[in-house]
Design a protein around this motif. Structure first.
Motif, PDB file in Angstrom:
ATOM      1  N   VAL A 101       0.896  -1.088  -0.047  1.00 19.05           N
ATOM      2  CA  VAL A 101      -0.066  -0.058  -0.114  1.00 19.05           C
ATOM      3  C   VAL A 101       0.923   1.161  -0.109  1.00 19.05           C
ATOM      4  N   LEU A 102       0.716   2.226  -0.952  1.00 22.14           N
ATOM      5  CA  LEU A 102       1.653   3.221  -1.289  1.00 22.14           C
ATOM      6  C   LEU A 102       1.012   4.543  -0.668  1.00 22.14           C
ATOM      7  N   HIS A 103       1.602   5.402  -0.067  1.00 26.09           N
ATOM      8  CA  HIS A 103       1.210   6.561   0.326  1.00 26.09           C
ATOM      9  C   HIS A 103       2.212   7.805   0.192  1.00 26.09           C
ATOM     10  N   GLY A 104       1.845   8.829  -0.654  1.00 32.74           N
ATOM     11  CA  GLY A 104       2.806   9.958  -0.760  1.00 32.74           C
ATOM     12  C   GLY A 104       2.466  10.702  -2.030  1.00 32.74           C
ATOM     13  N   SER A 105       3.321  11.507  -2.202  1.00 27.96           N
ATOM     14  CA  SER A 105       3.431  12.534  -3.329  1.00 27.96           C
ATOM     15  C   SER A 105       4.680  12.889  -4.156  1.00 27.96           C
ATOM     16  N   LYS A 106       4.426  13.030  -5.448  1.00 26.59           N
ATOM     17  CA  LYS A 106       5.584  13.188  -6.360  1.00 26.59           C
ATOM     18  C   LYS A 106       5.175  14.675  -7.064  1.00 26.59           C
ATOM     19  N   VAL A 107       6.443  15.216  -7.525  1.00 27.03           N
ATOM     20  CA  VAL A 107       6.163  16.507  -8.212  1.00 27.03           C
ATOM     21  C   VAL A 107       7.187  16.537  -9.466  1.00 27.03           C
ATOM     22  N   PHE A 108       6.885  17.635 -10.335  1.00 31.29           N
ATOM     23  CA  PHE A 108       7.456  17.518 -11.827  1.00 31.29           C
ATOM     24  C   PHE A 108       7.717  16.222 -12.529  1.00 31.29           C
ATOM     25  N   ILE A 109       6.543  15.315 -12.437  1.00 38.81           N
ATOM     26  CA  ILE A 109       6.714  14.263 -13.397  1.00 38.81           C
ATOM     27  C   ILE A 109       6.370  14.218 -14.504  1.00 38.81           C
ATOM     28  N   SER A 110       6.900  14.263 -15.505  1.00 34.33           N
ATOM     29  CA  SER A 110       6.995  14.421 -17.059  1.00 34.33           C
ATOM     30  C   SER A 110       5.988  13.253 -17.569  1.00 34.33           C
ATOM     31  N   GLY A 111       5.163  13.776 -18.519  1.00 32.31           N
ATOM     32  CA  GLY A 111       4.281  12.762 -19.504  1.00 32.31           C
ATOM     33  C   GLY A 111       3.584  11.807 -18.903  1.00 32.31           C
ATOM     34  N   VAL A 112       2.814  12.272 -17.493  1.00 31.76           N
ATOM     35  CA  VAL A 112       1.886  11.130 -17.039  1.00 31.76           C
ATOM     36  C   VAL A 112       0.862  10.925 -17.829  1.00 31.76           C
ATOM     37  N   ASP A 113       0.197  11.952 -18.512  1.00 32.85           N
ATOM     38  CA  ASP A 113      -0.849  11.865 -19.368  1.00 32.85           C
ATOM     39  C   ASP A 113      -0.687  11.080 -20.532  1.00 32.85           C
ATOM     40  N   GLN A 114       0.541  10.697 -21.014  1.00 30.30           N
ATOM     41  CA  GLN A 114       0.745   9.903 -22.007  1.00 30.30           C
ATOM     42  C   GLN A 114       1.163   8.347 -21.681  1.00 30.30           C
ATOM     43  N   ALA A 115       1.554   8.071 -20.334  1.00 33.62           N
ATOM     44  CA  ALA A 115       1.838   6.827 -19.836  1.00 33.62           C
ATOM     45  C   ALA A 115       0.692   5.928 -19.525  1.00 33.62           C
ATOM     46  N   ASP A 116       1.042   4.501 -19.413  1.00 31.32           N
ATOM     47  CA  ASP A 116       0.542   3.715 -19.151  1.00 31.32           C
ATOM     48  C   ASP A 116       0.736   3.316 -17.661  1.00 31.32           C
ATOM     49  N   ALA A 117       1.788   3.509 -17.154  1.00 30.39           N
ATOM     50  CA  ALA A 117       2.206   3.337 -16.086  1.00 30.39           C
ATOM     51  C   ALA A 117       3.304   4.119 -15.593  1.00 30.39           C
ATOM     52  N   VAL A 118       3.808   4.140 -14.221  1.00 24.62           N
ATOM     53  CA  VAL A 118       4.631   5.089 -13.698  1.00 24.62           C
ATOM     54  C   VAL A 118       5.614   4.327 -12.794  1.00 24.62           C
ATOM     55  N   GLN A 122       4.032  18.678 -17.019  1.00 27.72           N
ATOM     56  CA  GLN A 122       4.487  18.166 -15.746  1.00 27.72           C
ATOM     57  C   GLN A 122       3.429  17.898 -15.057  1.00 27.72           C
ATOM     58  N   PHE A 123       3.536  16.835 -14.151  1.00 28.22           N
ATOM     59  CA  PHE A 123       2.353  16.637 -13.071  1.00 28.22           C
ATOM     60  C   PHE A 123       2.809  16.511 -11.573  1.00 28.22           C
ATOM     61  N   THR A 124       1.791  16.711 -10.941  1.00 31.17           N
ATOM     62  CA  THR A 124       1.722  16.281  -9.317  1.00 31.17           C
ATOM     63  C   THR A 124       1.236  15.041  -9.183  1.00 31.17           C
ATOM     64  N   LEU A 125       1.605  14.052  -8.553  1.00 28.05           N
ATOM     65  CA  LEU A 125       1.175  12.631  -8.293  1.00 28.05           C
ATOM     66  C   LEU A 125       0.532  12.532  -6.745  1.00 28.05           C
ATOM     67  N   HIS A 126      -0.688  11.983  -6.503  1.00 30.23           N
ATOM     68  CA  HIS A 126      -0.719  11.786  -5.106  1.00 30.23           C
ATOM     69  C   HIS A 126      -1.220  10.401  -5.141  1.00 30.23           C
ATOM     70  N   LEU A 127      -0.407   9.813  -4.119  1.00 26.08           N
ATOM     71  CA  LEU A 127      -0.755   8.255  -4.070  1.00 26.08           C
ATOM     72  C   LEU A 127      -1.239   7.819  -2.527  1.00 26.08           C
ATOM     73  N   ASP A 128      -2.644   7.901  -2.375  1.00 27.16           N
ATOM     74  CA  ASP A 128      -3.374   7.706  -1.170  1.00 27.16           C
ATOM     75  C   ASP A 128      -3.935   6.466  -0.955  1.00 27.16           C
ATOM     76  N   GLY A 129      -3.160   5.644  -0.686  1.00 26.39           N
ATOM     77  CA  GLY A 129      -3.541   4.104  -0.254  1.00 26.39           C
ATOM     78  C   GLY A 129      -3.645   3.351  -1.910  1.00 26.39           C
ATOM     79  N   VAL A 130      -2.725   3.496  -2.483  1.00 28.97           N
ATOM     80  CA  VAL A 130      -2.691   2.560  -3.810  1.00 28.97           C
ATOM     81  C   VAL A 130      -2.175   0.999  -3.595  1.00 28.97           C
ATOM     82  N   ARG A 131      -2.893   0.279  -3.566  1.00 28.66           N
ATOM     83  CA  ARG A 131      -2.776  -1.232  -3.415  1.00 28.66           C
ATOM     84  C   ARG A 131      -2.150  -1.955  -4.754  1.00 28.66           C
ATOM     85  N   LEU A 132      -1.134  -2.594  -4.367  1.00 31.91           N
ATOM     86  CA  LEU A 132      -0.280  -3.434  -5.528  1.00 31.91           C
ATOM     87  C   LEU A 132       0.164  -4.482  -4.971  1.00 31.91           C
TER      88      LEU A 132
END
Length: 384
Positions: free
Chosen positions: A149-166, A207-217
């Protein structure tokens, strides 16, 4: 190590340059950048020719070559004003890490698409409060009911709108300590939120800000060994620096070509302005600086492909620094050579300033490169 490219490398360079000339900066790239639209047509065309996966294993559809060849692709596209930022990220960082450290299942799942360019993977390490300090990353992954379970934030992440995964850099607890770990997070995963950032840049990739609020993998999303993730991380960051340097070198070549062409054709007092040393000498100086940066970039790529990890890290950092300085210098001199026309929209040189300037900041700032060289090359005490 040879400073003479092989026939195959020479042919690849010529073929990529030919492709790049079909996607000119002023007619294709700049309109896309102004509209904040990705260079989808160029990406797909480069993918059809097999250029985007030249560094990935042949068994997964790649070219079986190295970072040298991928950097060559990037440089030639950028030399025509059509560099692809996500080449730095998807095949160079993510493809390299998964090819070297991913499980067989992960390699079969992701590498064919990355090699073919039909799958795009973004990369997320930077955080609002950590900056360039990977040891202060606060995104965590914890085991809960058999899942990560992932929690956290990222910033200045390129091309998320074009991506299938990060490919997300997080930290997990092993032996009582928080250590880096790498997770492939699908962009459609529940509780994964990407927000576009407002940037004063004219460029196609957002560029994107990412928020992972309880992502289960599941376990299949953890790349490699959890306690070896720092080694795995730098296996991708050295190619990132090399590809960033190649992008900067190509951009510098494009700007210098525009300046030289104008200096040959623009006439004052019945002579081309290029006959005046006040313009000719600065352009010659920029050419020297750019060629030196290109040589360092090729050396770094060769060292990396030959497995000299420490030497490649030093050369990659130096190449990135030299290429960034040379690139922005070439663009500044190009604008100066064209005078007022250098700021005119028809040439697009002023619009390139933001894109070229990024090379001094990302993927690692020039100050952090100087820290690296001071400590590892000069043997000075660590400053941070």
């Amino acid at each position: 190590m040879s400073f003479v490219e092989t026939e195959a490398q020479h042919d690849l360079r010529a073929a990529v340059a030919k492709l790049g000339r079909r996607y000119t900066f002023t007619d294709y790239v700049l309109p896309k950048a102004r509209a904040k639209e990705p260079l989808t047509e160029l990406w797909q065309d480069a993918a059809r020719h097999g250029y985007l996966g030249v560094n990935l294993p042949e068994e997964y559809g790649g070219g079986g070559a190295g970072i040298y060849e991928l950097a060559l692709v990037q440089e030639e596209l950028a030399a025509n004003g059509a560099g692809l930022l996500l080449v730095v990220v998807s095949p160079a960082i993510c493809g390299t890490i998964i090819a070297r450290y991913g499980t067989s299942q992960q390699q079969q799942r992701w590498l064919p698409g990355l090699a073919a360019g039909t799958t795009i993977m973004a990369f997320a390490i930077t955080e609002p409060d950590a900056g360039s300090n990977a040891h202060r990353i606060t995104t965590t992954a914890r085991r809960v009911d058999g899942a990560w379970v992932l929690h956290g934030s990222k910033v200045f992440i390129s091309g998320v709108d074009q991506a299938d995964a990060v490919l997300v850099v997080a930290r997990i607890e092993t032996e009582g300590k928080l250590r880096p770990a790498l997770f492939v997070v699908p962009t459609d995963a529940p509780h994964f939120v990407a927000q576009p950032m407002d940037m004063d840049l004219v460029q196609p990739d957002r560029q994107f800000t990412l928020h992972l609020d309880g992502v289960r993998l599941g376990d299949e999303h953890l790349v490699g060994e959890a306690d070896a993730a720092l080694l795995q991380l730098f296996a991708g960051l050295n190619p990132e620096r090399i590809l960033g340097a190649a992008l900067a070198v190509g951009t510098g070549r494009y700007a210098l070509d525009q300046a030289v062409s104008y200096a040959k054709s623009r006439q004052v007092w019945r002579q081309p302005i290029g006959t005046h040393q006040g313009l000719a000498h600065p352009l010659a100086q920029r050419r020297i600086e750019l060629d030196l940066a290109a040589l360092k970039t090729r050396q770094a790529a060769s060292l990396y492909d030959e497995g000299w990890e420490d030497a490649a890290a030093e050369a990659a950092n130096m190449a990135k620094y030299a290429a960034a300085e040379a690139s922005i210098g070439c663009l500044d001199q190009a604008i100066q050579t064209l005078g007022g026309s250098g700021l005119a929209a028809e040439h697009g040189l002023a619009a390139m300033l933001g894109m070229a300037r990024i090379a001094r900041v990302a993927p690692v700032s020039r100050e952090m490169v100087l820290n690296f060289v001071a400590e590892h090359s000069l043997g000075l005490p660590k400053s941070y």
